[in-house]
Write a protein that holds these residues in place. Structure first.
Motif, PDB file in Angstrom:
ATOM      1  N   ILE A 200      -5.774  -4.973   0.620  1.00 52.76           N
ATOM      2  CA  ILE A 200      -6.266  -4.760   1.974  1.00 52.76           C
ATOM      3  C   ILE A 200      -6.321  -3.252   2.177  1.00 52.76           C
ATOM      4  CG2 ILE A 200      -5.947  -5.209   4.426  1.00 52.76           C
ATOM      5  CD1 ILE A 200      -4.149  -7.585   3.637  1.00 52.76           C
ATOM      6  N   GLU A 201      -7.488  -2.757   2.590  1.00 53.76           N
ATOM      7  CA  GLU A 201      -7.649  -1.318   2.757  1.00 53.76           C
ATOM      8  C   GLU A 201      -8.595  -1.019   3.907  1.00 53.76           C
ATOM      9  OE1 GLU A 201      -8.877  -0.428  -1.187  1.00 53.76           O
ATOM     10  OE2 GLU A 201     -10.763  -1.492  -0.983  1.00 53.76           O
ATOM     11  N   PRO A 202      -8.491   0.190   4.466  1.00 46.83           N
ATOM     12  CA  PRO A 202      -9.425   0.564   5.527  1.00 46.83           C
ATOM     13  C   PRO A 202     -10.831   0.659   4.968  1.00 46.83           C
ATOM     14  CG  PRO A 202      -7.648   2.194   5.315  1.00 46.83           C
ATOM     15  CD  PRO A 202      -7.528   1.241   4.169  1.00 46.83           C
TER      16      PRO A 202
ATOM     17  N   ASP B 173       0.650  -1.128  13.919  1.00 47.82           N
ATOM     18  CA  ASP B 173       1.711  -1.004  12.924  1.00 47.82           C
ATOM     19  C   ASP B 173       1.196  -1.453  11.555  1.00 47.82           C
ATOM     20  OD1 ASP B 173       4.244  -0.505  11.865  1.00 47.82           O
ATOM     21  OD2 ASP B 173       5.101  -2.381  12.613  1.00 47.82           O
ATOM     22  N   PHE B 174       0.466  -2.551  11.508  1.00 52.09           N
ATOM     23  CA  PHE B 174      -0.121  -3.050  10.265  1.00 52.09           C
ATOM     24  C   PHE B 174      -1.017  -1.976   9.637  1.00 52.09           C
ATOM     25  CE2 PHE B 174      -3.802  -5.327   8.326  1.00 52.09           C
ATOM     26  CZ  PHE B 174      -3.151  -5.815   7.210  1.00 52.09           C
ATOM     27  N   ALA B 175      -1.820  -1.297  10.462  1.00 53.80           N
ATOM     28  CA  ALA B 175      -2.736  -0.268   9.966  1.00 53.80           C
ATOM     29  C   ALA B 175      -2.002   0.865   9.267  1.00 53.80           C
ATOM     30  CB  ALA B 175      -3.586   0.269  11.112  1.00 53.80           C
ATOM     31  N   THR B 176      -0.759   1.137   9.679  1.00 51.67           N
ATOM     32  CA  THR B 176      -0.001   2.214   9.035  1.00 51.67           C
ATOM     33  C   THR B 176       0.423   1.853   7.613  1.00 51.67           C
ATOM     34  OG1 THR B 176       2.186   1.535   9.851  1.00 51.67           O
ATOM     35  CG2 THR B 176       0.895   3.010  11.276  1.00 51.67           C
ATOM     36  N   LEU B 177       0.376   0.569   7.255  1.00 44.39           N
ATOM     37  CA  LEU B 177       0.733   0.129   5.903  1.00 44.39           C
ATOM     38  C   LEU B 177      -0.412   0.285   4.904  1.00 44.39           C
ATOM     39  CD1 LEU B 177       2.610  -3.220   6.661  1.00 44.39           C
ATOM     40  CD2 LEU B 177       3.628  -1.015   6.038  1.00 44.39           C
ATOM     41  N   LEU B 178      -1.630   0.444   5.400  1.00 45.74           N
ATOM     42  CA  LEU B 178      -2.814   0.438   4.542  1.00 45.74           C
ATOM     43  C   LEU B 178      -2.949   1.744   3.778  1.00 45.74           C
ATOM     44  CD1 LEU B 178      -5.316  -1.297   6.967  1.00 45.74           C
ATOM     45  CD2 LEU B 178      -3.829  -2.335   5.251  1.00 45.74           C
ATOM     46  N   PRO B 179      -3.427   1.682   2.541  1.00 42.48           N
ATOM     47  CA  PRO B 179      -3.877   0.493   1.819  1.00 42.48           C
ATOM     48  C   PRO B 179      -2.710  -0.290   1.217  1.00 42.48           C
ATOM     49  CG  PRO B 179      -4.148   2.425   0.441  1.00 42.48           C
ATOM     50  CD  PRO B 179      -3.618   2.909   1.768  1.00 42.48           C
TER      51      PRO B 179
END
Length: 156
Positions: free
Chosen positions: A152-154, A63-69
């Motif tokens: 915070i970014e991939p 779920d956190f990853a879907t917020l990035l960046p």
């Protein structure tokens, strides 16, 4: 046409959440870098400091990853062992529960407050704390006192 049963909708949502970080990272499920971690790496930048981290394979981390960046956050000191940052929305708590092997360098989500916790000193699991990932390599930049803009970014 009938709408899917509630449990089918939940299954579909879980499948989409599971696929999101893999799509962002451009990997396949077999490319995981170890048990319990996704193939997804992230960059954490504040002040003139950069850290890399690897996300865990759990519903909250996906779920956190879907917020990035994330580019409009701030990071600040808390309790002499962590830095914290508030997210734009709460993350799912599915699959939360006690975990072991707590250590400096852990990136966690504290559900009661809806914030990220970047640990740079010892801590113990407490109710509501969900590990999202771990800092790769050194975490010494987290010891820098003060409040900073945070991105915070991939990692590609």
């Amino acid at each position: 046409m009938r709408s899917p049963a509630p449990n089918r909708r939940a299954l579909l949502k879980a499948c989409l959440l599971a696929a999101a970080p893999l799509a962002l990272a451009g990997t396949t499920p077999g490319a995981a870098q170890g048990q319990g971690s996704l193939a997804m790496k992230i960059r954490i930048s504040f002040g003139d400091r950069d850290l890399a981290a690897t996300l865990e394979d759990n519903p909250s981390a996906r779920d956190f990853a879907t917020l990035l960046p994330l580019r409009d956050l701030s990071i600040d000191d808390y309790a002499n062992n962590e830095k914290i940052s508030y997210l734009p929305r709460r993350l799912t708590e599915d699959g939360s529960g006690p975990f072991g092997d707590e250590r400096p360098g852990d990136l966690c989500y504290y559900a009661p407050w809806g914030n990220l916790a970047f640990f740079y000193a010892g801590y113990r699991w407490s109710r509501g704390l969900i590990r999202l990932g771990r800092i790769d390599g050194g975490f010494e930049p987290l010891r820098t006192r003060g409040k900073f803009p945070l991105r915070i970014e991939p990692l590609s």
